[in-house]
Write an enzyme that holds these catalytic residues in place. Structure first.
Site, mmCIF file in Angstrom:
data_model
loop_
_atom_site.group_PDB
_atom_site.id
_atom_site.type_symbol
_atom_site.label_atom_id
_atom_site.label_comp_id
_atom_site.label_asym_id
_atom_site.label_seq_id
_atom_site.Cartn_x
_atom_site.Cartn_y
_atom_site.Cartn_z
ATOM 1 N N HIS A 32 0.838 -1.199 0.000
ATOM 2 C CA HIS A 32 0.000 0.000 0.000
ATOM 3 C C HIS A 32 0.877 1.255 0.000
ATOM 4 O O HIS A 32 0.635 2.194 -0.761
ATOM 5 C CB HIS A 32 -0.879 0.067 1.259
ATOM 6 C CG HIS A 32 -1.930 -0.971 1.363
ATOM 7 N ND1 HIS A 32 -2.076 -1.737 2.500
ATOM 8 C CD2 HIS A 32 -2.901 -1.379 0.512
ATOM 9 C CE1 HIS A 32 -3.098 -2.552 2.339
ATOM 10 N NE2 HIS A 32 -3.618 -2.367 1.132
ATOM 11 N N LYS A 56 -18.086 -5.505 7.958
ATOM 12 C CA LYS A 56 -16.850 -6.179 8.358
ATOM 13 C C LYS A 56 -16.300 -5.537 9.627
ATOM 14 O O LYS A 56 -16.290 -4.320 9.753
ATOM 15 C CB LYS A 56 -15.796 -6.053 7.254
ATOM 16 C CG LYS A 56 -15.999 -6.970 6.073
ATOM 17 C CD LYS A 56 -14.986 -6.676 5.007
ATOM 18 C CE LYS A 56 -13.882 -7.680 4.974
ATOM 19 N NZ LYS A 56 -12.938 -7.438 3.871
ATOM 20 N N ARG A 105 -2.076 -6.098 -8.404
ATOM 21 C CA ARG A 105 -1.105 -7.145 -8.093
ATOM 22 C C ARG A 105 -1.065 -8.211 -9.171
ATOM 23 O O ARG A 105 -0.014 -8.772 -9.449
ATOM 24 C CB ARG A 105 -1.453 -7.803 -6.755
ATOM 25 C CG ARG A 105 -1.312 -6.869 -5.574
ATOM 26 C CD ARG A 105 -1.824 -7.516 -4.336
ATOM 27 N NE ARG A 105 -3.280 -7.680 -4.463
ATOM 28 C CZ ARG A 105 -4.087 -8.015 -3.486
ATOM 29 N NH1 ARG A 105 -3.612 -8.262 -2.292
ATOM 30 N NH2 ARG A 105 -5.386 -8.126 -3.675
ATOM 31 N N SER A 142 -3.410 -7.225 3.235
ATOM 32 C CA SER A 142 -3.572 -7.043 4.679
ATOM 33 C C SER A 142 -4.028 -8.327 5.344
ATOM 34 O O SER A 142 -3.567 -8.681 6.432
ATOM 35 C CB SER A 142 -4.584 -5.925 4.958
ATOM 36 O OG SER A 142 -4.105 -4.691 4.513
#
Length: 174
Positions: A32, A56, A105, A142
């Protein structure tokens, strides 16, 4: 026509180039941070928008995520960090931000992010710029960092120092 030295035409006005790097950042990783730093070199102001997802429960509360991001981006000098909930394009419209910067990614990221980018430009005209992730961080998320840390794995090369300390402290509390 004579102009005073202080008078400027509209075309001479300085226009700030602004972008947003959105995410949950629970916690922020070196991947990040790499994307944010690269955006900070391209834009005058980079807003880091920490997403609030009511469905969440994150490991770090939003306030703690913001504080960690502010700490690890302080040396960049042109990063502003705040939380948001709702549509990212509304966040952008409220702050007159014309661009979203997202790290990719893998090809699987592109499929999802392309749909989001097309929706965002259709809703509001906000552009999305994709930045390929540094290969060193191409596997990093993460969730993966938290899982490895929870099982005692070494993540010191995956997160900034202050995040490592905060994550270790948080996991000891559990």
């Amino acid at each position: 026509m004579t102009r005073t030295p202080h008078a400027r035409t509209q075309s001479e006005e300085t226009v700030l180039r602004r972008a947003v790097c959105p995410g949950s950042f629970d916690p922020i990783t070196n991947g990040h941070l790499d994307i944010i730093a690269r955006a900070a070199r391209l834009y005058d102001t980079v807003h880091v928008a920490v997403m609030i997802n009511q469905s969440k429960r994150g490991l770090f509360p939003i306030e703690e995520r913001i504080a960690l991001i502010e700490e690890v981006t302080a040396d960049l000098g042109n990063v502003e960090v705040e939380s948001f909930h709702g549509l990212l394009v509304d966040f952008c419209k409220q702050r007159d931000i014309p661009a979203i910067v997202k790290g990719l990614r893998a090809v699987s990221d592109f499929d999802y992010e392309l749909q989001m980018a097309q929706m965002n430009i259709g809703l509001s005209g906000v552009e999305t710029l994709f930045v390929p992730t540094n290969p060193e961080y191409s596997f990093l998320s993460s969730s993966l960092v938290k899982e490895v840390a929870q099982w005692g794995g070494d993540i010191s090369h995956l997160v900034p120092g202050p995040v490592l300390q905060a994550l270790n402290a948080k996991l000891k509390q559990r």
